[in-house]
Design a protein around this motif. Structure first.
Motif, PDB file in Angstrom:
ATOM      1  N   LYS A   8       0.843  -1.196   0.000  1.00 16.34           N
ATOM      2  CA  LYS A   8       0.000   0.000   0.000  1.00 16.34           C
ATOM      3  C   LYS A   8       0.879   1.248   0.000  1.00 16.34           C
ATOM      4  O   LYS A   8       1.922   1.260   0.638  1.00 16.34           O
ATOM      5  N   THR A   9       0.444   2.279  -0.706  1.00 11.08           N
ATOM      6  CA  THR A   9       1.158   3.552  -0.713  1.00 11.08           C
ATOM      7  C   THR A   9       0.186   4.666  -0.360  1.00 11.08           C
ATOM      8  O   THR A   9      -1.025   4.539  -0.555  1.00 11.08           O
ATOM      9  N   GLU A  10       0.720   5.745   0.149  1.00 13.59           N
ATOM     10  CA  GLU A  10      -0.124   6.883   0.493  1.00 13.59           C
ATOM     11  C   GLU A  10      -0.781   7.497  -0.739  1.00 13.59           C
ATOM     12  O   GLU A  10      -1.811   8.151  -0.625  1.00 13.59           O
ATOM     13  N   ALA A  11      -0.214   7.249  -1.913  1.00 13.84           N
ATOM     14  CA  ALA A  11      -0.811   7.765  -3.150  1.00 13.84           C
ATOM     15  C   ALA A  11      -2.136   7.073  -3.457  1.00 13.84           C
ATOM     16  O   ALA A  11      -3.029   7.658  -4.063  1.00 13.84           O
ATOM     17  N   ASN A  12      -2.278   5.812  -3.028  1.00 15.62           N
ATOM     18  CA  ASN A  12      -3.478   5.037  -3.343  1.00 15.62           C
ATOM     19  C   ASN A  12      -4.395   4.775  -2.146  1.00 15.62           C
ATOM     20  O   ASN A  12      -5.512   4.306  -2.332  1.00 15.62           O
ATOM     21  N   TYR A  13      -3.916   5.036  -0.951  1.00  8.75           N
ATOM     22  CA  TYR A  13      -4.702   4.732   0.249  1.00  8.75           C
ATOM     23  C   TYR A  13      -4.646   5.907   1.217  1.00  8.75           C
ATOM     24  O   TYR A  13      -3.642   6.590   1.322  1.00  8.75           O
ATOM     25  N   SER A  14      -5.707   6.084   1.959  1.00  7.43           N
ATOM     26  CA  SER A  14      -5.710   7.135   2.972  1.00  7.43           C
ATOM     27  C   SER A  14      -4.946   6.635   4.200  1.00  7.43           C
ATOM     28  O   SER A  14      -4.787   5.419   4.381  1.00  7.43           O
ATOM     29  N   ARG A  64      -0.364  -5.919  -5.172  1.00  7.92           N
ATOM     30  CA  ARG A  64      -0.558  -4.497  -5.492  1.00  7.92           C
ATOM     31  C   ARG A  64      -2.004  -4.201  -5.855  1.00  7.92           C
ATOM     32  O   ARG A  64      -2.749  -5.067  -6.276  1.00  7.92           O
ATOM     33  N   LYS A  65      -2.367  -2.951  -5.735  1.00  8.40           N
ATOM     34  CA  LYS A  65      -3.725  -2.495  -6.042  1.00  8.40           C
ATOM     35  C   LYS A  65      -4.103  -2.794  -7.492  1.00  8.40           C
ATOM     36  O   LYS A  65      -5.243  -3.149  -7.774  1.00  8.40           O
TER      37      LYS A  65
END
Length: 89
Positions: A8-14, A64-65
Motif C-alpha cells: 500500500k502507498t499513500e498515493a493510493n490509500y488514505s 498491489r492495487k
C-alpha cells in the motif's frame, strides 16, 4: 471474503486504510481489521466468533492495487468460482 492488498502507498490509500497486513507463516496471516470494526459488535464480533458460528472467512490477497482492480472487475460468480477452485486444488 476479505480482499487484501499487501503493498500500500499513500498515493493510493488514505492514512486510515494503510493497514499492516502480512503472512506470519504458511497457515497464519496477520490482518488488521477495518478501522470501524469493533470486537464486541457487528463485523468485528463476527470475525472473532467465526468458529462458533461455523462461518469461514476467505482471504484474497494481492501484492498491489493494480492486481486487485483486475480481480474486482470479474463477475462475482466467476470470481467466487476461481477462488473456490483454487482452494480445492
Amino acid at each position: 471474503m476479505l480482499l487484501i492488498t499487501l503493498e500500500k502507498t499513500e498515493a493510493n490509500y488514505s492514512p486510515t486504510t494503510l493497514y499492516n497486513d502480512y503472512a506470519v507463516s504458511e497457515k497464519i496471516f496477520h490482518w488488521q481489521s477495518q478501522n470501524t470494526a469493533r470486537p464486541k459488535t457487528g463485523k468485528g464480533l463476527s470475525y472473532i466468533k467465526q468458529k462458533q458460528t461455523g462461518e469461514s472467512i476467505l482471504l484474497f490477497v494481492c501484492a498491489r492495487k493494480t492486481m486487485m482492480n483486475s480481480i474486482i472487475q470479474l463477475p462475482m460468480s466467476s470470481w467466487a468460482w476461481r477462488i473456490i477452485s483454487s482452494i480445492m486444488e
